[in-house]
Design a protein around this motif. Structure first.
Motif, PDB file in Angstrom:
ATOM      1  N   LEU A  43      34.299  86.936 -10.004  1.00 41.02           N
ATOM      2  CA  LEU A  43      33.729  88.424  -9.857  1.00 41.02           C
ATOM      3  C   LEU A  43      32.643  88.406 -10.639  1.00 41.02           C
ATOM      4  N   VAL A  44      31.383  88.940 -10.114  1.00 39.78           N
ATOM      5  CA  VAL A  44      30.271  89.366 -10.859  1.00 39.78           C
ATOM      6  C   VAL A  44      30.222  90.687 -11.804  1.00 39.78           C
ATOM      7  N   GLU A  45      30.068  90.676 -12.923  1.00 39.14           N
ATOM      8  CA  GLU A  45      30.252  91.902 -13.691  1.00 39.14           C
ATOM      9  C   GLU A  45      28.874  92.456 -13.996  1.00 39.14           C
ATOM     10  N   PRO A  46      28.216  93.229 -13.172  1.00 44.60           N
ATOM     11  CA  PRO A  46      26.805  93.777 -13.066  1.00 44.60           C
ATOM     12  C   PRO A  46      26.920  94.911 -14.168  1.00 44.60           C
ATOM     13  N   GLU A  47      25.619  95.422 -14.907  1.00 39.59           N
ATOM     14  CA  GLU A  47      25.732  96.241 -15.721  1.00 39.59           C
ATOM     15  C   GLU A  47      25.761  97.569 -14.870  1.00 39.59           C
ATOM     16  N   PRO A  48      26.396  98.763 -15.194  1.00 38.92           N
ATOM     17  CA  PRO A  48      26.302 100.000 -14.357  1.00 38.92           C
ATOM     18  C   PRO A  48      24.942 100.463 -14.038  1.00 38.92           C
ATOM     19  N   PRO A  49      24.721 100.746 -12.788  1.00 37.59           N
ATOM     20  CA  PRO A  49      23.419 100.911 -12.079  1.00 37.59           C
ATOM     21  C   PRO A  49      22.941 102.104 -12.937  1.00 37.59           C
ATOM     22  N   PRO A  50      21.787 102.450 -13.045  1.00 37.34           N
ATOM     23  CA  PRO A  50      21.223 103.862 -13.309  1.00 37.34           C
ATOM     24  C   PRO A  50      21.256 104.832 -12.240  1.00 37.34           C
ATOM     25  N   PRO A  51      21.301 105.861 -12.524  1.00 42.21           N
ATOM     26  CA  PRO A  51      21.498 107.149 -11.527  1.00 42.21           C
ATOM     27  C   PRO A  51      20.009 106.956 -10.676  1.00 42.21           C
ATOM     28  N   PRO A  52      19.970 107.328  -9.490  1.00 40.54           N
ATOM     29  CA  PRO A  52      18.925 107.116  -8.508  1.00 40.54           C
ATOM     30  C   PRO A  52      17.759 107.958  -8.820  1.00 40.54           C
ATOM     31  N   PRO A  53      16.642 107.613  -8.888  1.00 41.17           N
ATOM     32  CA  PRO A  53      15.588 108.652  -9.406  1.00 41.17           C
ATOM     33  C   PRO A  53      15.313 109.651  -8.487  1.00 41.17           C
ATOM     34  N   PRO A  54      14.682 110.844  -8.797  1.00 40.45           N
ATOM     35  CA  PRO A  54      14.689 112.057  -7.907  1.00 40.45           C
ATOM     36  C   PRO A  54      13.718 111.720  -6.699  1.00 40.45           C
ATOM     37  N   VAL A  55      13.911 112.476  -5.799  1.00 37.78           N
ATOM     38  CA  VAL A  55      13.158 112.334  -4.518  1.00 37.78           C
ATOM     39  C   VAL A  55      11.899 113.461  -4.581  1.00 37.78           C
ATOM     40  N   PRO A  56      10.657 113.001  -4.350  1.00 37.91           N
ATOM     41  CA  PRO A  56       9.431 114.024  -4.484  1.00 37.91           C
ATOM     42  C   PRO A  56       9.842 115.137  -3.304  1.00 37.91           C
ATOM     43  N   PRO A  57       9.407 116.221  -3.579  1.00 39.99           N
ATOM     44  CA  PRO A  57       9.532 117.148  -2.575  1.00 39.99           C
ATOM     45  C   PRO A  57       8.936 116.847  -1.247  1.00 39.99           C
ATOM     46  N   GLY A 117       4.873 100.572   5.890  1.00 36.46           N
ATOM     47  CA  GLY A 117       5.688 100.216   5.269  1.00 36.46           C
ATOM     48  C   GLY A 117       5.422  98.441   5.222  1.00 36.46           C
ATOM     49  N   ARG A 118       5.117  98.013   6.449  1.00 36.94           N
ATOM     50  CA  ARG A 118       4.776  96.531   6.701  1.00 36.94           C
ATOM     51  C   ARG A 118       3.668  96.040   5.933  1.00 36.94           C
ATOM     52  N   ARG A 119       2.672  96.960   5.688  1.00 36.80           N
ATOM     53  CA  ARG A 119       1.332  96.517   4.841  1.00 36.80           C
ATOM     54  C   ARG A 119       1.966  96.643   3.399  1.00 36.80           C
ATOM     55  N   GLN A 120       2.783  97.649   3.200  1.00 40.93           N
ATOM     56  CA  GLN A 120       3.242  97.628   1.503  1.00 40.93           C
ATOM     57  C   GLN A 120       4.002  96.374   1.181  1.00 40.93           C
ATOM     58  N   LEU A 121       4.559  95.821   2.197  1.00 42.28           N
ATOM     59  CA  LEU A 121       5.617  94.662   1.903  1.00 42.28           C
ATOM     60  C   LEU A 121       4.653  93.366   1.934  1.00 42.28           C
ATOM     61  N   ALA A 122       3.649  93.373   2.735  1.00 45.01           N
ATOM     62  CA  ALA A 122       2.732  92.144   2.828  1.00 45.01           C
ATOM     63  C   ALA A 122       1.904  92.244   1.863  1.00 45.01           C
ATOM     64  N   VAL A 123       1.374  93.217   1.138  1.00 48.19           N
ATOM     65  CA  VAL A 123       0.786  92.963  -0.104  1.00 48.19           C
ATOM     66  C   VAL A 123       1.614  92.621  -1.584  1.00 48.19           C
ATOM     67  N   ARG A 124       2.971  92.826  -1.236  1.00 45.26           N
ATOM     68  CA  ARG A 124       3.975  92.381  -2.378  1.00 45.26           C
ATOM     69  C   ARG A 124       4.246  90.902  -1.962  1.00 45.26           C
ATOM     70  N   GLY A 125       3.736  90.617  -0.848  1.00 41.81           N
ATOM     71  CA  GLY A 125       4.233  89.062  -0.693  1.00 41.81           C
ATOM     72  C   GLY A 125       5.671  88.914   0.048  1.00 41.81           C
ATOM     73  N   VAL A 126       6.148  89.962   0.682  1.00 45.82           N
ATOM     74  CA  VAL A 126       7.479  89.849   1.299  1.00 45.82           C
ATOM     75  C   VAL A 126       7.064  89.497   2.986  1.00 45.82           C
ATOM     76  N   VAL A 142       4.928 104.885  -3.877  1.00 48.34           N
ATOM     77  CA  VAL A 142       5.903 104.117  -3.783  1.00 48.34           C
ATOM     78  C   VAL A 142       6.731 103.574  -4.978  1.00 48.34           C
ATOM     79  N   GLY A 143       7.732 104.095  -5.064  1.00 44.35           N
ATOM     80  CA  GLY A 143       8.428 103.450  -6.339  1.00 44.35           C
ATOM     81  C   GLY A 143       9.229 102.557  -6.156  1.00 44.35           C
ATOM     82  N   VAL A 144      10.103 102.012  -7.242  1.00 43.70           N
ATOM     83  CA  VAL A 144      11.132 100.849  -7.061  1.00 43.70           C
ATOM     84  C   VAL A 144      12.342 101.144  -5.881  1.00 43.70           C
ATOM     85  N   ALA A 145      12.793 102.274  -5.920  1.00 47.61           N
ATOM     86  CA  ALA A 145      13.624 102.695  -5.017  1.00 47.61           C
ATOM     87  C   ALA A 145      13.291 102.915  -3.601  1.00 47.61           C
ATOM     88  N   ASP A 146      11.911 103.119  -3.430  1.00 43.86           N
ATOM     89  CA  ASP A 146      11.183 103.160  -2.183  1.00 43.86           C
ATOM     90  C   ASP A 146      11.113 101.893  -1.700  1.00 43.86           C
TER      91      ASP A 146
END
Length: 355
Positions: free
Chosen positions: A308-322, A92-101, A18-22
């Motif tokens: 208006l918020v001027e955020p930095e341009p977002p990086p391209p999304p990471p590749p999805v594993p097969p 997914g619930r366990r993953q977030l619970a471990v993160r304190g969400v 599980v990465g940042v995007a996930d």
């Protein structure tokens, strides 16, 4: 390991890391309860014009690994294919619970979630309400607007307030449960509390007027103490202008009948779609009509010119594993372009800056 996913002799892939995007997807599904690929695409990748293929691949992967529960597709529209709906599963619930969400729904039973998916009116109504909440979230991403609190219908159902409808002393008490409740603060100003009512043209005049009387009693009664706020606007989102004007008229009639005509601006009505209307226009343009009135107003006061918020341009999304070889892409995994709001995906996601 679940043998139904990996039968004997089947070639499996490595477990998902599980990465940042996930995790961002898991957090979003947790927050809103149910999401389609089109909705996640608008929220997380508003500039990714690939008809949500990237999000679909990642959702399938998370579902295959048990982080999300993939529900049945909604009814097939006239054009396109039916969208799939996702909710948070056990891993997914366990993953977030471990993160304190904090989990929005502490209770989870897959069989009940799958049963809800067969209730088409419930699911379509829920996703349409989520569209409004997504518009508010996208507004916060692009402007100096904050959302201090958000309660979905599922959360509100846990402790509903019961009231006697205003002006009807003979009526029984009823539970008042908006379709959602959230707060917005513009540029550090006062907090505006919004109770959402999502109309799908299913209520007749008698039932709607009963609801107006109940909502009026709710706003005048124990609401302020229970929600710890001194204000509320009941925002009613309708499918078209005819229905908007009809509900506005019925509401004004009921407010007059219960001697509450001065509360006409408590109820605001719009026919604007939170999907095809930019978040800025949806909340800041004069698209909302007080009950019985012909001149529209904005839901929120105008923004300061430097908001208006001027955020930095977002990086391209990471590749999805097969994807696992035993979980081929579902034939109906494309989001439907022919249905309104939550079910609409015309390939052009709304720009969160409203430009």
């Amino acid at each position: 390991m679940n043998e139904s996913l990996h039968p004997a002799g089947a070639k499996t892939s490595r477990p998902l890391r599980v990465g940042v995007a996930d995790e961002e997807i898991l957090r979003s599904v947790n927050r809103f309860g149910y999401l389609t690929a089109a909705q996640l695409g608008r929220l997380l990748y508003p500039n990714q014009h690939d008809q949500n293929r990237y999000v679909q691949r990642r959702l399938r992967r998370l579902a295959a690994e048990g982080y999300l529960l993939r529900l049945r597709e909604l009814p097939t529209p006239r054009f396109g294919s039916a969208p799939l709906v996702y909710t948070l599963a056990d891993k997914g619930r366990r993953q977030l619970a471990v993160r304190g969400v904090p989990l929005v729904s502490p209770y989870y039973r897959p069989s009940e979630e799958l049963a809800k998916a067969w209730d088409n009116p419930f699911m379509e109504h829920t996703l349409a309400a989520v569209d409004v909440l997504l518009a508010a979230s996208m507004l916060c991403q692009a402007y100096q607007v904050a959302m201090p609190r958000l309660l979905t219908e599922r959360q509100l159902k846990r402790s509903p307030l019961r009231v006697k409808p205003a002006g009807h002393p003979e009526a029984r008490s009823v539970a008042v449960i908006p379709d959602a409740w959230f707060q917005l603060r513009v540029a550090g100003g006062d907090v505006l509390s919004i109770a959402l009512e999502l109309d799908r043209s299913t209520e007749h005049q008698k039932h709607w007027r009963q609801k107006v009387a109940a909502l009026t009693a709710w706003a005048e009664g124990s609401y302020q103490e229970a929600f710890e706020t001194d204000n509320v606007t009941i925002a009613v989102v309708t499918p078209d202008t005819r229905r908007r004007d009809q509900l506005s008229f019925w509401t004004a009639e009921e407010l007059g009948a219960i001697n509450r005509s001065e509360l006409s601006d408590l109820f605001l009505f719009t026919a604007a779609s939170p999907v095809t209307t930019s978040p800025h226009a949806f909340f800041f343009d004069p698209l909302w009509y007080p009950a019985g009135e012909a001149d529209p107003v904005s839901l929120l006061d105008p923004l300061p010119v430097d908001s208006l918020v001027e955020p930095e341009p977002p990086p391209p999304p990471p590749p999805v594993p097969p994807e696992p070889s035993v979980m081929p892409p579902a034939a109906n995994d494309e989001d439907a372009p022919g249905l309104e709001w939550a079910l609409m995906d015309d390939g052009e996601e709304a720009d969160p800056r409203g430009t």
